[in-house]
Design a protein around this motif. Structure first.
Motif, short mmCIF file in Angstrom:
data_model
loop_
_atom_site.label_atom_id
_atom_site.label_comp_id
_atom_site.label_asym_id
_atom_site.label_seq_id
_atom_site.Cartn_x
_atom_site.Cartn_y
_atom_site.Cartn_z
N PHE A 11 0.83 -1.21 0.00
CA PHE A 11 0.00 0.00 0.00
C PHE A 11 0.86 1.25 0.00
O PHE A 11 0.61 2.20 -0.76
CB PHE A 11 -0.92 -0.02 1.22
N ASN A 12 1.90 1.27 0.85
CA ASN A 12 2.77 2.45 0.93
C ASN A 12 3.56 2.67 -0.36
O ASN A 12 3.76 3.81 -0.79
CB ASN A 12 3.73 2.32 2.11
N LEU A 13 3.99 1.60 -0.99
CA LEU A 13 4.73 1.73 -2.25
C LEU A 13 3.84 2.31 -3.35
O LEU A 13 4.26 3.21 -4.09
CB LEU A 13 5.28 0.36 -2.69
N LEU A 228 -0.76 10.16 4.21
CA LEU A 228 -0.14 8.84 4.26
C LEU A 228 -0.21 8.24 5.67
O LEU A 228 -0.54 7.05 5.85
CB LEU A 228 1.33 8.93 3.82
N ILE A 229 0.06 9.05 6.68
CA ILE A 229 0.00 8.57 8.08
C ILE A 229 -1.43 8.17 8.43
O ILE A 229 -1.66 7.09 9.00
CB ILE A 229 0.52 9.66 9.03
N VAL A 230 -2.39 9.02 8.10
CA VAL A 230 -3.79 8.72 8.41
C VAL A 230 -4.24 7.46 7.68
O VAL A 230 -4.91 6.58 8.26
CB VAL A 230 -4.70 9.91 8.05
N MET A 231 -3.87 7.34 6.41
CA MET A 231 -4.26 6.17 5.63
C MET A 231 -3.64 4.90 6.19
O MET A 231 -4.27 3.84 6.23
CB MET A 231 -3.86 6.36 4.17
N ASN A 232 -2.37 4.98 6.65
CA ASN A 232 -1.72 3.82 7.25
C ASN A 232 -2.44 3.38 8.52
O ASN A 232 -2.64 2.18 8.77
CB ASN A 232 -0.26 4.12 7.55
N VAL A 233 -2.83 4.36 9.35
CA VAL A 233 -3.56 4.03 10.58
C VAL A 233 -4.89 3.38 10.25
O VAL A 233 -5.29 2.36 10.86
CB VAL A 233 -3.76 5.30 11.43
#
Length: 299
Positions: A11-13, A228-233
């Motif tokens: 997802f992050n990539l 990105l941080i919110v989506m990762n959480v």
């Protein structure tokens, strides 16, 4: 051996790839828009300056020149010439804005200081060859800095001006005494005889545009980082954790621990529906094992 990536890493990539493309596109578009804004701002400043010169010439021709009409018989007063007054006025302005400049040039000027440089001569020639052209602009490098120039053609439209610029014999004697009879004659009515040049530095508008671009790019990067941080959480709470719980439950069931294996419950999304399906499958397996356990006793 093929390397495996977790769902979070994938997802992050993907997010970083999309972010890089979006940031690059936004940066290019913003840079072009800000460069255009810097150019438009410089053109506006140049138009203001050259319009101020035109206003000064008009004022001199209307209010000053008639007052000194008889004076020229006894002494030539350069201040009675509209172009001279405009140059002197803008020279005073140039003391506060040294990078700005104004010139009223002629191919055959009365005053030698109004003679054009080589590149100015090329511009005047172009304006002469294109009489319908009202204005010409371009960019040059002056003292190592980019500068925008604006040129407007100069024409003789007032018959009274021909008294001083037709032939030396028709010109006032006081003007001949001051400037001589070699230059400033032979001009033709309505013909392009020179041009007014305004030069405006582009360094400051460009630097302001670059500062805005840097601020915009940093702000956009910060927004993407927060997203990105919110989506990762969110991915971790809503997807990764439930899937990991289902994965552990599946592992436990594969080892035969059916009854005591807890399954995540709650929610109405696809993962919750998958957990319900796992629950039904576990119930079916428990019933099937019970049937299998009871068959030998019946025989």
């Amino acid at each position: 051996m093929k390397r495996k990536f977790s769902l979070s890493v994938k997802f992050n990539l993907v997010f970083l790839f999309i972010f890089a493309i979006a940031l690059s596109a936004a940066g290019v578009v913003a840079d072009r828009l800000l460069q255009k804004q810097a150019l438009d701002e410089t053109v506006h400043d140049a138009n203001v300056l050259i319009s101020a010169a035109a206003s000064m010439q008009s004022y001199t021709a209307t209010h000053v020149t008639p007052l000194l009409a008889t004076q020229i018989k006894y002494q030539f007063v350069p201040e009675s010439i509209p172009a001279f007054s405009a140059i002197e006025m803008l020279n005073l302005l140039q003391k506060d804005f040294p990078n700005f400049s104004y010139k009223s040039t002629m191919l055959n000027p009365t005053n030698p200081r109004d003679r054009p440089t080589d590149w100015e001569t090329d511009v005047i020639t172009h304006l002469h060859d294109h009489p319908d052209l009202k204005q010409m602009s371009g960019q040059r490098i002056s003292s190592g800095n980019p500068t925008l120039f604006l040129a407007r053609p100069s024409r003789i439209t007032d018959v009274a001006c021909m008294q001083c610029h037709s032939t030396p014999s028709a010109a006032p004697a006081t003007m001949i005494d001051k400037y001589g009879s070699a230059n400033g004659f032979g001009w033709t009515m309505n013909d392009v005889i020179g041009a007014e040049f305004v030069s405006v530095p582009m360094t400051q508008p460009i630097e302001r545009g670059r500062a805005v671009w840097r601020t915009f790019m940093l702000s956009l990067t910060a927004v993407f980082a927060v997203v990105l941080i919110v989506m990762n959480v969110m991915v971790n709470m809503l997807i990764t954790r439930p899937i990991q719980a289902l994965s552990r439950a599946a592992d436990e069931m594969s080892l035969g621990k059916l009854a005591e294996t807890p399954l995540p419950t709650g929610g109405s999304d696809e993962i919750a529906s998958l957990a319900v399906s796992f629950g039904r499958m576990r119930t079916s397996l428990v019933e099937a094992f019970k049937i299998l356990d009871e068959e030998p006793h019946e025989s």
